[in-house]
Design a protein around this motif. Structure first.
Motif, PDB file in Angstrom:
ATOM      1  N   ILE A 168      -6.510   0.474  -6.486  1.00  0.00           N
ATOM      2  CA  ILE A 168      -7.350   0.656  -5.298  1.00  0.00           C
ATOM      3  C   ILE A 168      -6.702  -0.049  -4.112  1.00  0.00           C
ATOM      4  O   ILE A 168      -6.356  -1.234  -4.194  1.00  0.00           O
ATOM      5  CB  ILE A 168      -8.778   0.112  -5.508  1.00  0.00           C
ATOM      6  CG1 ILE A 168      -9.508   0.911  -6.597  1.00  0.00           C
ATOM      7  CG2 ILE A 168      -9.573   0.171  -4.201  1.00  0.00           C
ATOM      8  CD1 ILE A 168     -10.908   0.408  -6.904  1.00  0.00           C
ATOM      9  N   ILE A 169      -6.543   0.693  -3.026  1.00  0.00           N
ATOM     10  CA  ILE A 169      -6.136   0.117  -1.741  1.00  0.00           C
ATOM     11  C   ILE A 169      -7.387   0.081  -0.883  1.00  0.00           C
ATOM     12  O   ILE A 169      -8.010   1.120  -0.634  1.00  0.00           O
ATOM     13  CB  ILE A 169      -5.054   0.967  -1.054  1.00  0.00           C
ATOM     14  CG1 ILE A 169      -3.816   1.099  -1.948  1.00  0.00           C
ATOM     15  CG2 ILE A 169      -4.689   0.382   0.309  1.00  0.00           C
ATOM     16  CD1 ILE A 169      -2.864   2.200  -1.490  1.00  0.00           C
ATOM     17  N   GLN A 170      -7.793  -1.091  -0.438  1.00  0.00           N
ATOM     18  CA  GLN A 170      -8.984  -1.207   0.401  1.00  0.00           C
ATOM     19  C   GLN A 170      -8.584  -1.741   1.765  1.00  0.00           C
ATOM     20  O   GLN A 170      -7.969  -2.805   1.880  1.00  0.00           O
ATOM     21  CB  GLN A 170     -10.027  -2.134  -0.235  1.00  0.00           C
ATOM     22  CG  GLN A 170     -11.332  -2.186   0.576  1.00  0.00           C
ATOM     23  CD  GLN A 170     -12.332  -3.187   0.028  1.00  0.00           C
ATOM     24  OE1 GLN A 170     -12.048  -3.900  -0.940  1.00  0.00           O
ATOM     25  NE2 GLN A 170     -13.497  -3.261   0.641  1.00  0.00           N
ATOM     26  N   VAL A 171      -8.934  -0.993   2.805  1.00  0.00           N
ATOM     27  CA  VAL A 171      -8.596  -1.382   4.178  1.00  0.00           C
ATOM     28  C   VAL A 171      -9.891  -1.582   4.954  1.00  0.00           C
ATOM     29  O   VAL A 171     -10.755  -0.701   4.962  1.00  0.00           O
ATOM     30  CB  VAL A 171      -7.740  -0.308   4.882  1.00  0.00           C
ATOM     31  CG1 VAL A 171      -7.295  -0.798   6.260  1.00  0.00           C
ATOM     32  CG2 VAL A 171      -6.546   0.078   4.026  1.00  0.00           C
ATOM     33  N   PRO A 231     -12.077  -7.540  -7.712  1.00  0.00           N
ATOM     34  CA  PRO A 231     -10.707  -7.509  -7.159  1.00  0.00           C
ATOM     35  C   PRO A 231     -10.216  -6.078  -6.976  1.00  0.00           C
ATOM     36  O   PRO A 231     -10.584  -5.171  -7.727  1.00  0.00           O
ATOM     37  CB  PRO A 231      -9.879  -8.237  -8.232  1.00  0.00           C
ATOM     38  CG  PRO A 231     -10.870  -8.987  -9.057  1.00  0.00           C
ATOM     39  CD  PRO A 231     -12.131  -8.202  -9.026  1.00  0.00           C
ATOM     40  N   VAL A 232      -9.394  -5.883  -5.966  1.00  0.00           N
ATOM     41  CA  VAL A 232      -8.723  -4.592  -5.756  1.00  0.00           C
ATOM     42  C   VAL A 232      -7.214  -4.842  -5.777  1.00  0.00           C
ATOM     43  O   VAL A 232      -6.745  -5.957  -5.568  1.00  0.00           O
ATOM     44  CB  VAL A 232      -9.149  -3.936  -4.428  1.00  0.00           C
ATOM     45  CG1 VAL A 232     -10.631  -3.594  -4.445  1.00  0.00           C
ATOM     46  CG2 VAL A 232      -8.818  -4.815  -3.234  1.00  0.00           C
ATOM     47  N   LYS A 233      -6.464  -3.786  -6.049  1.00  0.00           N
ATOM     48  CA  LYS A 233      -5.014  -3.923  -6.201  1.00  0.00           C
ATOM     49  C   LYS A 233      -4.354  -4.391  -4.901  1.00  0.00           C
ATOM     50  O   LYS A 233      -3.556  -5.331  -4.891  1.00  0.00           O
ATOM     51  CB  LYS A 233      -4.423  -2.568  -6.621  1.00  0.00           C
ATOM     52  CG  LYS A 233      -2.938  -2.598  -6.926  1.00  0.00           C
ATOM     53  CD  LYS A 233      -2.695  -2.978  -8.364  1.00  0.00           C
ATOM     54  CE  LYS A 233      -1.257  -2.753  -8.772  1.00  0.00           C
ATOM     55  NZ  LYS A 233      -1.047  -3.049 -10.209  1.00  0.00           N
ATOM     56  N   VAL A 234      -4.723  -3.720  -3.774  1.00  0.00           N
ATOM     57  CA  VAL A 234      -4.106  -4.059  -2.488  1.00  0.00           C
ATOM     58  C   VAL A 234      -5.202  -4.177  -1.421  1.00  0.00           C
ATOM     59  O   VAL A 234      -5.628  -3.165  -0.846  1.00  0.00           O
ATOM     60  CB  VAL A 234      -3.074  -3.000  -2.045  1.00  0.00           C
ATOM     61  CG1 VAL A 234      -2.398  -3.451  -0.737  1.00  0.00           C
ATOM     62  CG2 VAL A 234      -2.041  -2.747  -3.130  1.00  0.00           C
ATOM     63  N   PRO A 235      -5.683  -5.387  -1.160  1.00  0.00           N
ATOM     64  CA  PRO A 235      -6.621  -5.563  -0.047  1.00  0.00           C
ATOM     65  C   PRO A 235      -5.844  -5.668   1.273  1.00  0.00           C
ATOM     66  O   PRO A 235      -4.863  -6.404   1.367  1.00  0.00           O
ATOM     67  CB  PRO A 235      -7.321  -6.881  -0.379  1.00  0.00           C
ATOM     68  CG  PRO A 235      -6.355  -7.638  -1.227  1.00  0.00           C
ATOM     69  CD  PRO A 235      -5.477  -6.627  -1.934  1.00  0.00           C
ATOM     70  N   VAL A 236      -6.277  -4.914   2.281  1.00  0.00           N
ATOM     71  CA  VAL A 236      -5.563  -4.878   3.563  1.00  0.00           C
ATOM     72  C   VAL A 236      -6.557  -5.200   4.678  1.00  0.00           C
ATOM     73  O   VAL A 236      -7.519  -4.448   4.895  1.00  0.00           O
ATOM     74  CB  VAL A 236      -4.929  -3.502   3.820  1.00  0.00           C
ATOM     75  CG1 VAL A 236      -4.174  -3.514   5.150  1.00  0.00           C
ATOM     76  CG2 VAL A 236      -4.015  -3.104   2.674  1.00  0.00           C
ATOM     77  N   TRP A 237      -6.279  -6.290   5.389  1.00  0.00           N
ATOM     78  CA  TRP A 237      -7.133  -6.649   6.517  1.00  0.00           C
ATOM     79  C   TRP A 237      -6.522  -6.125   7.808  1.00  0.00           C
ATOM     80  O   TRP A 237      -5.361  -6.410   8.121  1.00  0.00           O
ATOM     81  CB  TRP A 237      -7.304  -8.159   6.616  1.00  0.00           C
ATOM     82  CG  TRP A 237      -8.079  -8.570   7.843  1.00  0.00           C
ATOM     83  CD1 TRP A 237      -9.328  -8.174   8.188  1.00  0.00           C
ATOM     84  CD2 TRP A 237      -7.633  -9.441   8.880  1.00  0.00           C
ATOM     85  NE1 TRP A 237      -9.706  -8.737   9.379  1.00  0.00           N
ATOM     86  CE2 TRP A 237      -8.680  -9.531   9.830  1.00  0.00           C
ATOM     87  CE3 TRP A 237      -6.444 -10.151   9.111  1.00  0.00           C
ATOM     88  CZ2 TRP A 237      -8.572 -10.304  10.983  1.00  0.00           C
ATOM     89  CZ3 TRP A 237      -6.356 -10.936  10.268  1.00  0.00           C
ATOM     90  CH2 TRP A 237      -7.404 -10.994  11.186  1.00  0.00           C
ATOM     91  N   ALA A 267       0.829  -1.200   0.000  1.00  0.00           N
ATOM     92  CA  ALA A 267       0.000   0.000   0.000  1.00  0.00           C
ATOM     93  C   ALA A 267       0.872   1.262   0.000  1.00  0.00           C
ATOM     94  O   ALA A 267       0.598   2.221  -0.728  1.00  0.00           O
ATOM     95  CB  ALA A 267      -0.926  -0.012   1.221  1.00  0.00           C
ATOM     96  N   VAL A 268       1.924   1.273   0.821  1.00  0.00           N
ATOM     97  CA  VAL A 268       2.815   2.442   0.886  1.00  0.00           C
ATOM     98  C   VAL A 268       3.501   2.673  -0.457  1.00  0.00           C
ATOM     99  O   VAL A 268       3.611   3.821  -0.932  1.00  0.00           O
ATOM    100  CB  VAL A 268       3.841   2.275   2.020  1.00  0.00           C
ATOM    101  CG1 VAL A 268       4.941   3.331   1.916  1.00  0.00           C
ATOM    102  CG2 VAL A 268       3.150   2.359   3.380  1.00  0.00           C
ATOM    103  N   ASP A 269       3.953   1.612  -1.108  1.00  0.00           N
ATOM    104  CA  ASP A 269       4.600   1.749  -2.418  1.00  0.00           C
ATOM    105  C   ASP A 269       3.651   2.395  -3.418  1.00  0.00           C
ATOM    106  O   ASP A 269       4.069   3.272  -4.212  1.00  0.00           O
ATOM    107  CB  ASP A 269       5.054   0.382  -2.930  1.00  0.00           C
ATOM    108  CG  ASP A 269       6.249  -0.165  -2.157  1.00  0.00           C
ATOM    109  OD1 ASP A 269       6.892   0.623  -1.430  1.00  0.00           O
ATOM    110  OD2 ASP A 269       6.521  -1.383  -2.260  1.00  0.00           O
ATOM    111  N   LEU A 270       2.404   1.972  -3.399  1.00  0.00           N
ATOM    112  CA  LEU A 270       1.434   2.527  -4.341  1.00  0.00           C
ATOM    113  C   LEU A 270       1.132   3.990  -4.020  1.00  0.00           C
ATOM    114  O   LEU A 270       1.054   4.835  -4.937  1.00  0.00           O
ATOM    115  CB  LEU A 270       0.140   1.694  -4.292  1.00  0.00           C
ATOM    116  CG  LEU A 270      -0.871   1.891  -5.431  1.00  0.00           C
ATOM    117  CD1 LEU A 270      -0.208   1.656  -6.795  1.00  0.00           C
ATOM    118  CD2 LEU A 270      -2.052   0.942  -5.256  1.00  0.00           C
ATOM    119  N   LEU A 271       1.022   4.327  -2.757  1.00  0.00           N
ATOM    120  CA  LEU A 271       0.764   5.713  -2.372  1.00  0.00           C
ATOM    121  C   LEU A 271       1.941   6.621  -2.705  1.00  0.00           C
ATOM    122  O   LEU A 271       1.752   7.768  -3.149  1.00  0.00           O
ATOM    123  CB  LEU A 271       0.463   5.796  -0.867  1.00  0.00           C
ATOM    124  CG  LEU A 271      -0.893   5.266  -0.408  1.00  0.00           C
ATOM    125  CD1 LEU A 271      -0.985   5.249   1.110  1.00  0.00           C
ATOM    126  CD2 LEU A 271      -2.024   6.121  -0.986  1.00  0.00           C
TER     127      LEU A 271
END
Length: 659
Positions: free
Chosen positions: A407-410, A422-428, A313-317
C-alpha cells in the motif's frame, strides 16, 4: 434646533393607539415609546436606562401616590407618561423626549438629521472577515447579536457579503459546512447566545470531522451579567471547545482585527471550525482601528513529498501487475493529476463514498464506490490488486480498503498516514505534487495486466444486474434503482449533489453513475440525518460566490426522515430564489433503522413515520412540488423539476425494502 430643521417621520395613525396605552414604534432606526394618555400624545426614548427594557411594551399603571406612571415591563421602573421623568427625579433626569405632531390623524415624530455612522468593533471585524475572503453568512438575527448583525448588514449593502436568513440554526451550520467542503473556503454562520449557539453544534461537528472550514459567530449576553446564570447565559467557550480549533470571546480590550484574522486563518489553514463569541455590549463599541487582512500571513499550499518517499513509491508502482488507486475526499484538489497518473499506470480508480464523482464512473478507468455503499466492480478490483495507491483516504471501517501488503498512502495530513495500521510506503505531501513528481518516472511493468477490458466487462455485468432488480417492484413502491438510474442520466455533467443519510444514500452510492465533473457532498464521518437539504442550500450559495461553480445545478437528496428534520427551510430557498432540485424518497419510515433492527434480530419498533404530502407542502411554501407513484413517471417529473429556475421538490413513493 427649530422644528423646521427636524426630519418628521410618520409612525402611525391616532386610531392605532387607544387612550391610556403605550406602544413601541420605530422612526428610522430610533426605537420610540409612543404614549396616548389623558387626551395627550407624547414620544420618548423607548429604552429604560436600567437594562434597556422596552417601555413601549409596558403599561400605564397607577402608583401608590395615585399618580399614573409608565411601568417598564422588565423590572418595574416608572416614568411619567408625558414628560418621561422618574418618580422624585430631578429636572435633568428621565427619558429623552421627541417632538410630536399630528396631521390629519397621522402621527409624526421629529428627529434630528441622522448623524454619520460611528464605526464599531464589529464593523472592524466584518471588514477583516471579508478581507480574508469570507463572502457568505447563514444565520438568524436576534437580541444578542444585533450590533454584529448591523455590521453584516453594512457589508451586504457594500456588496462585500451575501446573507441568507435561515429558519433553524442547524441549517446554517450544515449549509456552512457544505460550503466549506465544496470550496475549501469558510462561510460564516450567525446566531444569538444560548440556544441559538447550541443549535449550531451538530453541524459544527460535521465540519470538524470532515475537515471543512467554517466561521461560527455567536452572540452572547452582556459582560456585566456573565457567570451568575443570566437569561441565555451559557459558557459558550467551553461548549465549543471540543468542536472548534479556535474559540475566543471578543472583549472590549481585544485586538479586534487580529482576533478575526486568527479565526479566519485557523478555519482556512486547519480546515476546521473557528468560533468567536460577541457579548452584546461589546458589539457597538466605537473603533477607528484598521481592519486586518491575509497579506503576508498565508503561504502556498503545495508541499512536495520527500524524494526518498517518491522513489520508494515509484519502484513499487513500476513492479505492479495489477495496480489500483483509491481516492478519498482529501484528494479533491488533485483530480486532474490523479487521472493522469491512473492513465499512465493503467490503474482502475475507485473512490470512497465521500469522494464519489471525483473520478467519474464514465471514465474508462472508473470503478465506482468502494465499501458498504459501493459497487461490486470496486470490490472485485480491490480483491485482485497487487499494489494499492490511497490518495486522501482515511481507511475508515466503512470504506472497505483491504489490508494489502503493498500500500502506498499519500496524504497532506501526517496523522492520517498509517493511522490504523502500517502501510508499505507512507508519503507526506500534497497529492497533486506527488502525482506530478511520480508521473515522469513511471515505467509500467511489461507484464502488467490491461485492466480496461475487465472494467468494461464488470460494468456490463453490474448494469445487467441493476436492470434485473427492477423486476422486484411490487405494490409497496418504486425501486431506488429506477430513481437513481433516471437521475444520473438527466442531470448535467457538472451537477453538485448533496445527499442525506439512510437507505436513500446507500442507493445513491450504489446505483447513480457519475459523469463529467460532478461533486458529491455528504455528512461523512458524523453521518447526520437532516444534512441533505441544508447542504443543498450551502452548495447553492457557493455557486453564487465561486466563479468555477457558477451556473452549476444543485440537487439535494433525502428520505422522508431526513427532510423532516428541517422542512421549514424550504421557505428559505423560496425567499432567496435558490435553484435547488430536491429528490425526496418517501417510504413512510426510517428504512435504514428498520433494516438494522431486522438484521440484528430485533423487532421493528418506532421507525414508522406520519408524513404529509411533501409535494403539497412544497407548493404551500411557494416551491414547485410533484408527487410520483409510478416508475414510468419518474423521468418526466425530474425533467420538469430540473427545468424550474428556483426550488423544486420531487416526492417519490418508494419501497423501503428495494434499496
Amino acid at each position: 434646533m427649530t422644528t423646521d430643521a427636524l426630519d418628521w417621520i410618520s409612525v402611525g395613525r391616532i386610531e392605532d393607539l387607544p387612550e391610556g396605552r403605550v406602544k413601541t414604534v420605530t422612526a428610522r432606526t430610533t426605537s420610540i415609546c409612543l404614549v396616548h394618555f389623558d387626551g395627550q400624545w407624547a414620544a420618548m426614548n423607548n429604552h429604560c436606562p436600567h437594562q434597556k427594557g422596552p417601555l413601549g411594551e409596558g403599561s400605564i399603571e397607577k402608583g401608590v401616590d395615585d399618580k399614573c406612571w409608565i411601568r417598564c415591563p422588565w423590572h418595574g421602573w416608572d416614568f411619567d407618561p408625558l414628560t418621561g421623568k422618574p418618580p422624585g427625579g430631578h429636572e435633568d433626569t428621565g427619558q429623552e423626549m421627541y417632538p410630536l405632531d399630528i396631521r390629519d390623524g397621522e402621527i409624526f415624530v421629529g428627529l434630528e438629521a441622522e448623524p454619520p455612522h460611528t464605526r464599531t468593533v464589529t464593523d472592524v471585524m466584518v471588514e477583516t472577515m471579508t478581507n480574508w475572503g469570507v463572502q457568505t453568512v447563514f444565520g438568524m438575527v436576534g437580541h444578542s447579536n444585533l450590533g454584529l448583525a448591523d455590521a453584516i448588514r453594512r457589508g451586504v449593502i457594500d456588496k462585500k457579503l451575501k446573507y441568507y436568513g435561515i429558519r433553524h440554526e442547524g441549517v446554517a451550520a450544515f449549509a456552512a459546512s457544505a460550503y466549506g467542503k465544496l470550496t475549501g473556503q469558510p462561510a460564516a454562520c450567525l446566531t444569538i447566545a444560548g440556544p441559538g449557539a447550541t443549535n449550531l453544534l451538530t453541524g459544527m461537528w460535521d465540519a470538524k470531522v470532515d475537515r471543512a472550514p467554517v466561521l461560527a459567530l455567536t452572540g452572547q449576553v452582556q459582560t456585566q451579567v456573565f457567570g451568575p446564570g443570566a437569561f441565555q447565559d451559557i459558557d459558550l467557550q467551553s461548549a465549543f471547545q471540543a468542536v472548534s480549533k479556535f474559540s475566543q470571546p471578543v472583549l472590549n480590550s481585544s485586538n479586534h482585527a487580529e482576533l478575526m484574522s486568527l479565526a479566519c486563518k485557523n478555519a482556512i489553514v486547519e480546515q476546521n471550525v473557528a468560533h468567536l463569541i460577541f457579548p452584546d455590549d461589546v458589539q457597538t463599541i466605537p473603533s477607528e482601528k484598521p481592519a486586518g487582512a491575509p497579506d503576508g500571513r498565508m503561504a502556498g499550499t503545495r508541499v512536495t513529498p520527500a524524494q526518498g518517499d517518491i522513489d520508494a513509491a515509484v519502484d513499487l508502482l513500476n513492479s505492479a501487475k495489477r495496480p489500483m488507486i483509491v481516492v478519498g475526499h482529501g484528494a479533491y484538489g488533485a483530480r486532474d493529476q490523479i487521472i493522469a497518473l491512473a492513465e499512465k499506470i493503467g490503474a482502475p480508480v475507485v473512490t470512497t463514498f465521500k469522494a464519489k464523482g471525483l473520478v467519474p464512473d464514465s471514465h474508462p478507468l472508473g470503478g465506482g464506490v468502494l465499501g458498504r455503499s459501493g459497487t461490486p466492480i470496486a470490490s472485485w478490483f480491490m480483491n485482485e490488486a497487487d499494489v494499492l495507491v490511497a490518495f486522501g483516504a482515511s481507511f475508515s471501517n466503512h470504506t472497505g480498503i483491504a489490508l494489502k501488503e503493498n500500500i502506498i498512502q499519500v496524504d497532506y495530513d501526517r496523522m492520517q498516514l498509517g493511522k490504523f495500521h502500517p502501510v508499505k510506503v507512507p508519503v507526506w505531501g500534497e497529492i497533486g505534487a506527488f502525482c506530478d513528481a511520480a508521473a515522469g518516472r513511471i515505467n509500467p511493468n511489461p507484464d502488467a495486466v490491461d485492466q480496461k477490458p475487465e472494467l468494461a466487462e464488470r460494468w456490463a455485468i453490474w448494469r445487467d444486474e441493476k436492470q434485473r432488480r427492477l423486476a422486484e417492484e411490487h405494490s409497496g413502491g418504486i425501486h431506488s434503482f429506477a430513481i437513481f438510474d433516471a437521475l444520473g442520466k438527466l442531470v448535467p455533467d457538472d451537477a453538485i449533489f448533496a445527499v442525506d443519510v439512510g437507505n436513500n444514500t446507500y442507493s445513491f452510492g450504489r446505483y447513480l453513475e457519475t459523469k463529467g465533473s460532478q461533486r458529491v457532498l455528504m455528512s461523512g464521518y458524523l453521518g447526520s440525518i437532516g444534512y441533505g437539504f441544508p447542504a443543498g442550500i450551502g452548495a447553492w450559495a457557493a455557486t453564487q460566490d465561486v466563479a468555477a461553480l457558477k451556473g452549476r445545478k444543485v440537487i439535494s437528496i433525502s428520505g422522508d426522515g431526513g427532510f423532516g428534520q428541517y422542512p421549514m427551510d424550504l421557505t428559505t430557498a423560496v425567499k432567496y430564489g435558490m435553484d435547488i432540485t430536491h429528490i425526496l424518497l418517501h417510504n413512510g419510515e426510517l428504512g435504514k433503522i428498520s433494516k438494522e433492527q431486522r438484521s440484528g434480530e430485533w423487532p421493528v419498533w418506532e421507525t414508522d413515520l406520519h408524513n404529509p404530502s411533501f409535494a403539497a407542502f412544497a407548493k404551500l411554501c411557494g416551491a414547485h412540488g410533484q408527487k410520483v407513484t409510478k416508475t414510468e413517471d419518474i423521468t418526466d417529473a425530474i425533467q420538469k423539476a430540473l427545468a424550474v429556475d428556483g426550488p423544486a421538490l420531487v416526492e417519490i413513493m418508494t419501497d423501503a425494502e428495494l434499496v
